[in-house]
Structures are given as C-alpha cells and as structure tokens.
Motif scaffolding. Structure first.
Motif, short mmCIF file in Angstrom:
data_model
loop_
_atom_site.label_atom_id
_atom_site.label_comp_id
_atom_site.label_asym_id
_atom_site.label_seq_id
_atom_site.Cartn_x
_atom_site.Cartn_y
_atom_site.Cartn_z
N SER A 135 0.82 -1.20 0.00
CA SER A 135 0.00 0.00 0.00
C SER A 135 0.86 1.25 0.00
O SER A 135 0.50 2.26 -0.60
CB SER A 135 -0.94 0.01 1.21
N ILE A 136 2.00 1.22 0.66
CA ILE A 136 2.91 2.36 0.69
C ILE A 136 3.47 2.62 -0.70
O ILE A 136 3.77 3.76 -1.06
CB ILE A 136 4.05 2.11 1.70
N LEU A 137 3.60 1.57 -1.49
CA LEU A 137 4.18 1.70 -2.82
C LEU A 137 3.12 1.86 -3.91
O LEU A 137 3.42 1.68 -5.09
CB LEU A 137 5.06 0.48 -3.13
N SER B 203 3.74 13.23 -0.33
CA SER B 203 3.37 13.66 1.02
C SER B 203 2.48 12.61 1.69
O SER B 203 2.62 12.32 2.88
CB SER B 203 2.64 15.00 0.97
N GLU B 204 1.56 12.01 0.92
CA GLU B 204 0.67 10.99 1.47
C GLU B 204 1.45 9.74 1.84
O GLU B 204 1.17 9.09 2.86
CB GLU B 204 -0.41 10.65 0.43
N ARG B 205 2.44 9.39 1.03
CA ARG B 205 3.25 8.19 1.29
C ARG B 205 4.07 8.37 2.57
O ARG B 205 4.17 7.46 3.39
CB ARG B 205 4.15 7.89 0.09
N ILE B 206 4.67 9.55 2.74
CA ILE B 206 5.46 9.81 3.94
C ILE B 206 4.56 9.73 5.18
O ILE B 206 4.92 9.09 6.18
CB ILE B 206 6.13 11.19 3.86
N LYS B 207 3.41 10.36 5.13
CA LYS B 207 2.49 10.34 6.27
C LYS B 207 2.01 8.92 6.56
O LYS B 207 1.89 8.51 7.73
CB LYS B 207 1.29 11.25 6.00
N HIS C 274 14.96 0.15 -5.71
CA HIS C 274 14.09 -1.02 -5.83
C HIS C 274 12.63 -0.64 -5.56
O HIS C 274 11.72 -1.08 -6.28
CB HIS C 274 14.54 -2.11 -4.85
N ASP C 275 12.41 0.19 -4.55
CA ASP C 275 11.05 0.65 -4.24
C ASP C 275 10.48 1.45 -5.40
O ASP C 275 9.31 1.30 -5.77
CB ASP C 275 11.05 1.51 -2.98
N LEU C 276 11.29 2.34 -5.96
CA LEU C 276 10.83 3.17 -7.07
C LEU C 276 10.41 2.31 -8.26
O LEU C 276 9.43 2.59 -8.94
CB LEU C 276 11.92 4.16 -7.49
N LYS C 277 11.16 1.24 -8.50
CA LYS C 277 10.82 0.34 -9.60
C LYS C 277 9.51 -0.39 -9.32
O LYS C 277 8.80 -0.77 -10.26
CB LYS C 277 11.96 -0.66 -9.82
N SER C 278 9.20 -0.59 -8.05
CA SER C 278 7.93 -1.22 -7.70
C SER C 278 6.76 -0.26 -7.90
O SER C 278 5.66 -0.66 -8.27
CB SER C 278 7.96 -1.69 -6.23
#
Length: 222
Positions: free
Chosen positions: A38-40, A47-51, A187-191
């Motif tokens: 869900s974070i990815l 901003s929503e991801r950080i929160k 790796h996260d960015l690629k996801s």
C-alpha cells in the motif's frame, strides 16, 4: 506428568494471549503496520506516502525564487525531524493564469501535489530518470537533514510534473527528488513505477543534473 501439565498450561497461556491480541487488533486497527504494497501504490502523492509510512508529514522550504524551489519533506519523531525527500523544483518559465492561485499557495510553502489535488487538478508525472546518487562528503548537509545518517547511496527520481483540468494540460515544473534510504530505495521506485527500467540511462544531461544537485547541497545554509 508434571511436564505434561506444564506444557498444557503453556499452550493455554499462548492461546489466551493470541485471543487477547486478536481482540486488541480488532478494536485498534491502527495498531497494524501499514502494508508494504500500500505504501508503494503509484496513486499516492509523496506527502501521502510519507504520512502513511511515518505517521506525519510536513514541508520546509529551504530556498525559493521565481525559478527554483528547494524543499525538505520530513517526518517528526518527538522533537527530531528527519528528511524523507530532498526536492529541487524547477518551475516552468510561464505560470499560466489558470493555475496562478495554486502557484501562489505553493510559493508560500504549500506542498505541490497536495495544492493541485485539493484544487481539482489531475496530476501526471512524466519520468525522465531513475537512479542513485553515490555516497559523497559533498552531500553531508543532506545526510545531516536525514538524521545524521552515514554517507549513503540515495535513490533519485527526476520527472516532469504535469497538471490537467477542464481539458487544459500544463507542465508546471521539473522535479528532482532524493530519498532517505529508509523511505525509498531504487528497488522501491521500480515497484511504484513499472516502466522505471526505461529511464535508467545516465546520459551526459543526467550526469550534469546530478552534479548540479550536489552543488546545490554544498551551498545549503546550515
């Protein structure tokens, strides 16, 4: 016989704890950690991801003029702030009257994605580059903002920030984001961005851009 009794009591205790734990979770769903997937989600604003990941979010403008904005997107832990995204925003040369009011809010310190989203704009990111910035003492001020982390490899994303509403589409800015390693890796960015592999080439333009970012960090005020 004593051993069997001991094992039975132990299993009974474990079962009781599990039942209590499950009951607590049902009553307190916020106690569950946020799912990695869900974070990815590509639908989230930065901003929503950080929160979502750290429980809170804020932004501090480190520098801003008519052409460029340098900002610190951070979360707080007690009285300590930790930069999750170090962002350099290069505004488009023309600020159309259609989004001038939104731009004024951004100049005053508003979060770009949130301001446009709250004003009914659809947001699209056109990827330019995904990669990593090598560890360097020249990034010491960024590492300090990130909680005094050691010299580290930092994931980077460069993209065109486009907005659309009422069949009118504009490029508002070109944005370069550099992430805390605990927040987002390559790796996260690629996801998040399934076509990221198409934008990994470190062209002379990209190398020049990275050097420009490093120069900006050198000139940051303490």
């Amino acid at each position: 016989m004593k051993n069997k009794t001991h094992v039975y009591v132990l299993l009974l205790s474990v079962g009781l704890l599990c039942n209590l734990g499950c009951d607590y979770i049902k009553k307190n769903p916020e106690s569950l950690s946020v799912a990695y997937d869900s974070i990815l989600s590509p639908e989230l604003l930065n901003s929503e991801r950080i929160k979502m990941k750290y429980g809170n979010y804020a932004i501090k403008i480190l520098s801003d003029d008519s052409k460029t904005r340098i900002s610190n997107l951070y979360s707080s832990q007690g009285d300590k702030t930790i930069t999750r995204t170090f962002a350099v925003v290069n505004y488009s040369e023309v600020i159309d009257p259609t989004f001038l009011e939104a731009h004024k809010k951004i100049v005053k310190g508003g979060s770009i994605g949130r301001v446009f989203k709250n004003n009914g704009w659809e947001i699209e990111k056109e990827s330019i580059f995904f990669g990593e910035v090598s560890p360097s003492k020249d990034l010491s001020k960024v590492y300090a903002l990130m909680g005094n982390i050691p010299n580290s490899e930092l994931a980077m994303y460069m993209y065109g920030f486009h907005i659309e509403k009422d069949k009118k589409r504009f490029q508002y800015a070109t944005i370069i984001e550099i992430y805390h390693p605990d927040y987002l890796t390559l790796h996260d960015l690629k996801s998040i961005y399934k076509d990221a592999d198409r934008y990994l080439e470190r062209s002379p333009f990209i190398e020049q851009t990275i050097e420009g970012i490093i120069q900006i960090t050198r000139e940051l005020k303490p």
